[in-house]
Design an enzyme around this catalytic site. Structure first.
Site, mmCIF file in Angstrom:
data_model
loop_
_atom_site.group_PDB
_atom_site.id
_atom_site.type_symbol
_atom_site.label_atom_id
_atom_site.label_comp_id
_atom_site.label_asym_id
_atom_site.label_seq_id
_atom_site.Cartn_x
_atom_site.Cartn_y
_atom_site.Cartn_z
ATOM 1 N N ALA A 1 2.922 -8.534 9.224
ATOM 2 C CA ALA A 1 3.258 -9.436 8.121
ATOM 3 C C ALA A 1 2.535 -9.015 6.843
ATOM 4 O O ALA A 1 1.396 -9.419 6.598
ATOM 5 C CB ALA A 1 2.894 -10.870 8.508
ATOM 6 N N ILE B 1 9.966 -10.401 8.126
ATOM 7 C CA ILE B 1 9.124 -10.091 9.289
ATOM 8 C C ILE B 1 10.012 -9.796 10.498
ATOM 9 O O ILE B 1 10.696 -10.691 11.018
ATOM 10 C CB ILE B 1 8.172 -11.274 9.609
ATOM 11 C CG1 ILE B 1 7.409 -11.715 8.356
ATOM 12 C CG2 ILE B 1 7.222 -10.894 10.753
ATOM 13 C CD1 ILE B 1 6.629 -10.617 7.664
ATOM 14 N N GLU C 1 5.768 -10.137 0.862
ATOM 15 C CA GLU C 1 5.839 -11.530 0.402
ATOM 16 C C GLU C 1 7.000 -11.640 -0.580
ATOM 17 O O GLU C 1 7.509 -10.620 -1.061
ATOM 18 C CB GLU C 1 4.517 -11.918 -0.269
ATOM 19 C CG GLU C 1 3.348 -11.851 0.691
ATOM 20 C CD GLU C 1 2.013 -12.281 0.057
ATOM 21 O OE1 GLU C 1 2.007 -12.643 -1.142
ATOM 22 O OE2 GLU C 1 1.018 -12.258 0.782
ATOM 23 N N GLY D 1 4.221 4.136 11.330
ATOM 24 C CA GLY D 1 5.442 3.336 11.448
ATOM 25 C C GLY D 1 6.643 4.116 10.939
ATOM 26 O O GLY D 1 7.743 4.016 11.488
ATOM 27 N N GLU E 1 9.990 -0.684 5.900
ATOM 28 C CA GLU E 1 8.774 0.154 6.073
ATOM 29 C C GLU E 1 8.595 1.102 4.888
ATOM 30 O O GLU E 1 8.205 2.269 5.044
ATOM 31 C CB GLU E 1 8.776 0.858 7.429
ATOM 32 C CG GLU E 1 8.721 -0.177 8.549
ATOM 33 C CD GLU E 1 7.901 0.202 9.749
ATOM 34 O OE1 GLU E 1 7.141 1.189 9.682
ATOM 35 O OE2 GLU E 1 7.992 -0.522 10.763
HETATM 36 N N1 CAA Z 1 -3.699 5.821 4.627
HETATM 37 C C1 CAA Z 1 -4.909 5.223 4.486
HETATM 38 N N2 CAA Z 1 -5.306 4.651 3.334
HETATM 39 C C2 CAA Z 1 -4.463 4.661 2.296
HETATM 40 C C3 CAA Z 1 -3.194 5.268 2.370
HETATM 41 C C4 CAA Z 1 -2.820 5.864 3.600
HETATM 42 N N3 CAA Z 1 -1.635 6.440 3.757
HETATM 43 N N4 CAA Z 1 -2.565 5.113 1.195
HETATM 44 C C5 CAA Z 1 -3.406 4.452 0.382
HETATM 45 N N5 CAA Z 1 -4.551 4.177 1.052
HETATM 46 C C6 CAA Z 1 -5.744 3.518 0.519
HETATM 47 C C7 CAA Z 1 -6.261 4.311 -0.655
HETATM 48 O O1 CAA Z 1 -7.167 5.306 -0.211
HETATM 49 C C8 CAA Z 1 -6.926 3.273 -1.505
HETATM 50 O O2 CAA Z 1 -8.226 3.004 -1.017
HETATM 51 P P1 CAA Z 1 -9.523 3.221 -1.976
HETATM 52 O O3 CAA Z 1 -9.251 2.361 -3.172
HETATM 53 O O4 CAA Z 1 -10.646 2.784 -1.125
HETATM 54 O O5 CAA Z 1 -9.483 4.681 -2.309
HETATM 55 C C9 CAA Z 1 -6.114 2.015 -1.268
HETATM 56 O O6 CAA Z 1 -5.397 2.227 -0.032
HETATM 57 C C10 CAA Z 1 -5.135 1.759 -2.381
HETATM 58 O O7 CAA Z 1 -4.295 2.871 -2.501
HETATM 59 P P2 CAA Z 1 -3.329 3.083 -3.743
HETATM 60 O O8 CAA Z 1 -4.116 2.945 -4.998
HETATM 61 O O9 CAA Z 1 -2.551 4.319 -3.491
HETATM 62 O O10 CAA Z 1 -2.386 1.786 -3.643
HETATM 63 P P3 CAA Z 1 -1.108 1.438 -4.458
HETATM 64 O O11 CAA Z 1 -1.110 0.006 -4.792
HETATM 65 O O12 CAA Z 1 -0.890 2.378 -5.599
HETATM 66 O O13 CAA Z 1 0.037 1.707 -3.321
HETATM 67 C C11 CAA Z 1 2.250 2.210 -2.479
HETATM 68 C C12 CAA Z 1 1.293 2.105 -3.675
HETATM 69 C C13 CAA Z 1 1.973 3.501 -1.706
HETATM 70 C C14 CAA Z 1 3.653 2.247 -3.066
HETATM 71 C C15 CAA Z 1 2.087 1.031 -1.499
HETATM 72 O O14 CAA Z 1 2.124 -0.213 -2.189
HETATM 73 C C16 CAA Z 1 3.206 1.015 -0.440
HETATM 74 O O15 CAA Z 1 3.187 1.768 0.529
HETATM 75 N N6 CAA Z 1 4.204 0.102 -0.607
HETATM 76 C C17 CAA Z 1 5.264 -0.087 0.386
HETATM 77 C C18 CAA Z 1 4.858 -1.144 1.377
HETATM 78 C C19 CAA Z 1 5.725 -1.111 2.598
HETATM 79 O O16 CAA Z 1 6.041 -0.058 3.146
HETATM 80 N N7 CAA Z 1 6.092 -2.303 3.089
HETATM 81 C C20 CAA Z 1 6.849 -2.422 4.295
HETATM 82 C C21 CAA Z 1 6.442 -3.667 5.000
HETATM 83 S S1 CAA Z 1 6.825 -3.793 6.715
HETATM 84 C C22 CAA Z 1 8.506 -3.945 6.855
HETATM 85 O O17 CAA Z 1 9.221 -3.317 6.159
HETATM 86 C C23 CAA Z 1 9.165 -4.828 7.849
HETATM 87 C C24 CAA Z 1 8.529 -4.941 9.167
HETATM 88 O O18 CAA Z 1 8.600 -5.953 9.820
HETATM 89 C C25 CAA Z 1 7.863 -3.791 9.743
#
Ligand code: CAA
Length: 351
Positions: free
Chosen positions: A102, A135, A105, A220, A334
């Site tokens: 989850a 979700i 939002e 994922g 995802e």
């Molecule tokens: N692995 C580990 N840590 C990571 C990482 C990774 N792949 N990517 C980023 N981080 C960490 C960074 O190191 C950073 O940590 P520090 O500040 O300590 O260095 C922190 O996370 C923040 O990173 P960013 O500044 O890159 O974050 P951002 O806000 O710019 O992220 C984004 C941008 C990549 C687009 C992110 O918001 C994203 O992935 N968005 C998509 C979300 C998503 O996929 N949602 C799906 C939900 S689930 C679903 O669909 C349905 C279900 O039921 C499964």
């Protein structure tokens, strides 16, 4: 036993209980969980292949097992303490608990770090308030991995992760979403109103939640690639069978050849990302490339095979039209394919 159910599950919009029970009996709910916690102890490549095989039979069943296994369970495997692992992993591995994730939002989807759900310290634990959307496994999950804000930082550094059992007072299922495809996979809102969890249910440290979410989504996306490969392969196989049966011209032959080559290239990309993950190497970029390529491939192949099938393929109840409806969500969930491009470009330019 799963494939014959696919059309009926789609038509009736029903949860494929018997398919999930069969997956449980085959040990598929604990593929990634080590043997000491009751799982099969296999790696990301085995996981991708399992999801691909399941999706070839039924895309809804595949996404239920996929979300349970990857983002619903892996955060505990990777970031849980020993007590959390011993408590939750055997239940998840045996299928007695279905997992869910989850994060999204109503006002925070692609920009996940802007989430608003709060977790305030209260008594010996936390009190969670907020609404989560889209979700997968809603209502059927026994355990939700919930991301909420514990700190004043308004972005990633303020986010923590919590294990929230479905029977927690204050947790309820909100609106159920009706989707164009994946009708057997329940999707909906998770509402948290003063839902209390003990401090022992916090996964990782305060402020570590966003990293947990991102790492979980990396693997994922390998699972979603597997799901895409299964849908695409099923569509290609059905088109090939139809062409053999009714005859075919060179136009359809070329289309079949292009599709088969594209699916095979997507498969190799997915297996490579999974192989890197299984060896503990960096795989963020490859997982996003794989998710982008495999899901775009599944969508295009589904459309092209429907074109080959013609009127019959477009009729309700045909597997060809079901594949088109099922494939679309994969380009969105995802991490939309626009988000995958953000991740890939960052890895290339900054990584
Ligand atoms: N692995 C580990 N840590 C990571 C990482 C990774 N792949 N990517 C980023 N981080 C960490 C960074 O190191 C950073 O940590 P520090 O500040 O300590 O260095 C922190 O996370 C923040 O990173 P960013 O500044 O890159 O974050 P951002 O806000 O710019 O992220 C984004 C941008 C990549 C687009 C992110 O918001 C994203 O992935 N968005 C998509 C979300 C998503 O996929 N949602 C799906 C939900 S689930 C679903 O669909 C349905 C279900 O039921 C499964």
């Amino acid at each position: 036993m799963v494939q014959p159910l696919a059309a009926e599950i789609d038509r009736d919009h029903r949860f494929p209980q018997e398919a999930i029970e069969a997956a449980t009996e085959s040990g598929l709910m604990g593929v990634l969980i080590p043997r000491e916690y009751g799982g099969a102890g296999l790696d990301a490549l085995a996981f991708a292949i399992c999801i691909e095989e399941l999706a070839q039979a039924c895309a809804s069943t595949a996404v239920i097992v996929d979300v349970h296994t990857s983002v619903g369970t892996e955060p505990i495997l990777l970031f849980g303490d020993e007590e959390q692992k011993r408590r939750w992993l055997p239940l998840l591995a045996s299928g007695r608990l279905l997992g869910a994730f989850a994060l999204s939002e109503p006002a925070s989807g692609s920009d996940a770090a802007s989430l608003k759900t709060t977790a305030r310290r209260g008594g010996d634990g936390y009190v969670l308030n907020g609404t989560k959307v889209f979700i997968t496994n809603i209502g059927h999950a026994g355990l939700y991995v919930v991301f909420a804000r514990t700190g004043p930082d308004e972005r990633a550094a303020g986010v923590s992760a919590f294990l929230v059992p479905a029977d927690t007072p204050g947790l309820r299922v909100g609106q159920i979403f009706h989707k164009m495809g994946l009708h057997g996979s329940p999707t909906g809102e998770l509402v948290l109103e003063d839902a209390r969890v003990p401090a022992a249910n916090r996964l990782g440290g305060e402020g570590e939640g966003f990293t947990i979410a991102m790492r979980a989504l990396d693997s994922g996306r390998i699972g979603i690639s597997g799901q895409a490969l299964g849908i695409a392969q099923a569509a290609v196989d059905e088109a090939r069978a139809l062409m053999r049966e009714r005859g075919h011209g060179q136009g359809d032959d070329f289309s079949l050849a292009d599709m088969a080559a594209r699916v095979e290239s997507a498969r190799l990309l997915a297996y490579h990302a999974a192989w890197l993950c299984g060896r503990g190497r960096r795989f963020t970029c490859e997982a996003s490339m794989s998710k982008l390529h495999a899901t775009d491939t599944a969508m295009q192949v589904a459309l092209d095979t429907l074109q080959i099938a013609g009127d019959d393929g477009a009729a309700a109840g045909s597997p060809f039209e079901r594949h088109v409806r099922d494939a679309k969500a994969l380009q969105i969930y995802e991490g939309s394919n626009q988000v995958q491009r953000v991740v890939i470009a960052r890895e290339l330019l900054l990584g």
